[in-house]
Structure formats: structure tokens, C-alpha cells
Write a protein that holds these residues in place. Structure first.
Motif, PDB file in Angstrom:
ATOM      1  N   VAL A 299       0.840  -1.203   0.000  1.00 49.85           N
ATOM      2  CA  VAL A 299       0.000   0.000   0.000  1.00 49.85           C
ATOM      3  C   VAL A 299       0.873   1.250   0.000  1.00 49.85           C
ATOM      4  O   VAL A 299       0.641   2.203  -0.768  1.00 49.85           O
ATOM      5  N   ASP A 300       1.922   1.250   0.817  1.00 58.11           N
ATOM      6  CA  ASP A 300       2.826   2.403   0.890  1.00 58.11           C
ATOM      7  C   ASP A 300       3.515   2.649  -0.452  1.00 58.11           C
ATOM      8  O   ASP A 300       3.818   3.804  -0.803  1.00 58.11           O
ATOM      9  N   GLU A 301       3.764   1.577  -1.198  1.00 58.59           N
ATOM     10  CA  GLU A 301       4.422   1.698  -2.500  1.00 58.59           C
ATOM     11  C   GLU A 301       3.450   2.069  -3.614  1.00 58.59           C
ATOM     12  O   GLU A 301       3.863   2.261  -4.758  1.00 58.59           O
ATOM     13  N   GLY A 302       2.170   2.156  -3.286  1.00 54.99           N
ATOM     14  CA  GLY A 302       1.176   2.534  -4.278  1.00 54.99           C
ATOM     15  C   GLY A 302       0.666   1.407  -5.139  1.00 54.99           C
ATOM     16  O   GLY A 302      -0.035   1.646  -6.134  1.00 54.99           O
ATOM     17  N   VAL A 303       0.998   0.170  -4.780  1.00 56.51           N
ATOM     18  CA  VAL A 303       0.527  -0.986  -5.558  1.00 56.51           C
ATOM     19  C   VAL A 303      -0.979  -1.168  -5.369  1.00 56.51           C
ATOM     20  O   VAL A 303      -1.704  -1.496  -6.318  1.00 56.51           O
ATOM     21  N   TYR A 304      -1.461  -0.932  -4.144  1.00 51.39           N
ATOM     22  CA  TYR A 304      -2.875  -1.072  -3.826  1.00 51.39           C
ATOM     23  C   TYR A 304      -3.371   0.169  -3.094  1.00 51.39           C
ATOM     24  O   TYR A 304      -2.622   0.759  -2.308  1.00 51.39           O
ATOM     25  N   PRO A 305      -4.642   0.528  -3.328  1.00 49.51           N
ATOM     26  CA  PRO A 305      -5.245   1.581  -2.501  1.00 49.51           C
ATOM     27  C   PRO A 305      -5.694   0.999  -1.162  1.00 49.51           C
ATOM     28  O   PRO A 305      -5.733  -0.232  -0.995  1.00 49.51           O
TER      29      PRO A 305
END
Length: 310
Positions: A299-305
Motif C-alpha cells: 500500500v505504501d508503494e502505491g501498488v494497492y489503494p
């Protein structure tokens, strides 16, 4: 054509100690299945079929329909759901089972529970394994390319080093294949782990030997691609299996066994699809903190919201 995702979610997970399919592991309480469905929808899947046990079907169905209300496929159509149950007595007529047997008949038997609700190419996954978006894209593309095909199936092969648990030894099916990437065999290995010297070792389930393993070899994480003719073929194999093992207490009819029968008889071929995805899951209760941290990192890496579904 939108392929279907078939989720094996009937197991209780005895080593984990509970219904891990329902365990919230993401930052907003998402389950592993939630992430798999998110990745599958992005990869063009249009329907999800859950295989569950009757005793928790109602709870699972209510949770799923509430959670995914409003989720749309990439073409804008609503994501469809269906639920089927795997029970011990759901076998072809004419076979008797040991009255002391308690467990159903394994993963290949579980898939047959969905034969009346799936008429299109479909993927199979475990409900408690994280597979990664690359795996779903690769398999979704393969399924679309094989619409109308028969006797051609696929397995997603993960590099062994990308599938290990930091908590303990795991069981992995090591894939063997020919120069055309056609599966020739799957050898089940147990207690697979990276040992103190950095070498991955495991126990061969056939010979019992503890041996050094190639960390880059491809292994099965029970992620398969099938066309609907699979059901008819494995139904016939199940009859032979039950004729030989119907009175057994613990023997199970697994997908690799059914596939091996078809490969050896020449009924079907299975292509090995390599993925760069890294698996993780909650094989052991002690795995949970690491999985929670991994989802937070994604999530922090922007892979998932977060949350995945609103």
C-alpha cells in the motif's frame, strides 16, 4: 470473453488455527482473497466462484456480496459471484465411502463442484495464498487466448525462492517440463526452507531424501488455468480414483494427480507459465505479522489503494 476466477476456500487451515480465508490482513481489514479479486478484476476476469463448506457458506456469501457491491469489471459490467459447496458425499452414484471418513476428497474433487456454474475458461487459486498482479495478468491473457480450445491447460510456475516462509518448512510441487514448456511432472517436496547456510533444501515425498534444491526452479502454488472440458475429463478420472480408494479414510483426489493422469494418457497438455510474482501467505499462525507488514508495504508503494473497496 471474461474468464472466471475459482477460489478454493473450503479448508479450515488446521495449522493456522481458524478460518484464515476471512482474516483481515490488509491496512483496512482486507483479506488475502480481497487482493486476489482486485488483481483478477484488473486482469479482465468477470466472475468469481467460491468453493466453500456448507457450514460457513451463508456467512461467506453475505460478507462477499456486501463487500463487493458496486465492483465493476474493466468493461464496466458488475462483477458476478457464485457459491458452491464441497461435501464428502458429493460423488458419482454407485460408490460407497467409509462411514468414518470426515474430510472431503481434495482439490480436484472441489473443482468439480463448480461444473454447473462455469462454462468459460477459468483460473483456480487457493483462498489463502497471495499470488501478485503479474500472475493474474499472465493467466488471464492465456485464458482469453484459449477460448474455444480443449485439452490445453496451464499452470503458473513461481520461482521456488519466491515462495518460502520465514516461519517454517513448506510443501511445494516442483514442476518438470520439456523444451516447449509443457508440464511433464510435479514432484511434491516437504519441509522446504532456506537453511542456515543459505541453501534451499527439502524432502522428496517419494524417496524421502533430504536434498539441495535449485532456488530458481519453478513450483506450483495451485494456480491453474482450465477450459470447461476439464470438468468432464476429471469426472471420469474421479470414478477410477474412487473405485480404487473409495474406502480410504484420508486419501484425496488432488489437481496434480488428475493432470498427471491426463498427461500420461495423452488426453491433455499443460503449459507452464513463468511469473516474477512473489508469493506469501499464512501457512502458519506465526506468518501473520509478516503478511500484515507486507500488505502495508504494498500500500505504501502505491501498488494497492486502502481501502481496496469502498
Amino acid at each position: 470473453m471474461k474468464p472466471t476466477l475459482l477460489v478454493l476456500a473450503a479448508g479450515m487451515g488446521s495449522r493456522y488455527g481458524g478460518l484464515k480465508q476471512m482474516d483481515g490482513l490488509g491496512p483496512s481489514g482486507e483479506t488475502i482473497i480481497d487482493y486476489s479479486i482486485y488483481d483478477a478484476v484488473k486482469a479482465g476476469f468477470g466472475k468469481v466462484v467460491y468453493i466453500v463448506r456448507e457450514y460457513f457458506k451463508e456467512q461467506m456469501e453475505q460478507t462477499v456480496r456486501e463487500k463487493y457491491a458496486g465492483v465493476k469489471c474493466i468493461d464496466g459490467e458488475p462483477l458476478q459471484f457464485d457459491f458452491v459447496t464441497q461435501e464428502l458425499n458429493k460423488i458419482p452414484e454407485g460408490f460407497e465411502i467409509n462411514p468414518e471418513r470426515q474430510k472431503p476428497w481434495g482439490t480436484a474433487h472441489a473443482l468439480l463442484m463448480a461444473k454447473d456454474v462455469i462454462k468459460e475458461p477459468f483460473a483456480v487459486i487457493n483462498g489463502d495464498d497471495y499470488y501478485g498482479s503479474d500472475s493474474f495478468k499472465i493467466l488471464g491473457d492465456w485464458l482469453r487466448a484459449h477460448e474455444g480450445s480443449t485439452s490445453q491447460y496451464a499452470i503458473v510456475g513461481f520461482e521456488l525462492q519466491n515462495t518460502l516462509s520465514e516461519t517454517g518448512g513448506v510443501s511445494r510441487g516442483i514442476c518438470s517440463y520439456d523444451e516447449n514448456l509443457q508440464l511433464t511432472d510435479i514432484v511434491e517436496c516437504h519441509n522446504v526452507m532456506k537453511e542456515a547456510d543459505g541453501i534451499v533444501r527439502g524432502d522428496n515425498s517419494v524417496t524421502g531424501a533430504h536434498f539441495d534444491m535449485d532456488a530458481t526452479s519453478l513450483c506450483s502454488m495451485n494456480m491453474w488455468g482450465f477450459t470447461p472440458d476439464y470438468f468432464e475429463k476429471t469426472y471420469e478420472i474421479l470414478k477410477t480414483f474412487l473405485a480404487e480408494n473409495g474406502k480410504e479414510l484420508k486419501k484425496e483426489y488432488y489437481i496434480p494427480y488428475a493432470i498427471d493422469c491426463m498427461i500420461k494418457s495423452g488426453e491433455a497438455s499443460t503449459e507452464v507459465l513463468r511469473t516474477a510474482s512473489r508469493w506469501f501467505g499464512v501457512t502458519f499462525k506465526e506468518d501473520r505479522p509478516g503478511v500484515v507488514a507486507r500488505f502495508q508495504q504494498l500500500v505504501d508503494e502505491g501498488v494497492y489503494p486502502t481501502p481496496l473497496y469502498k
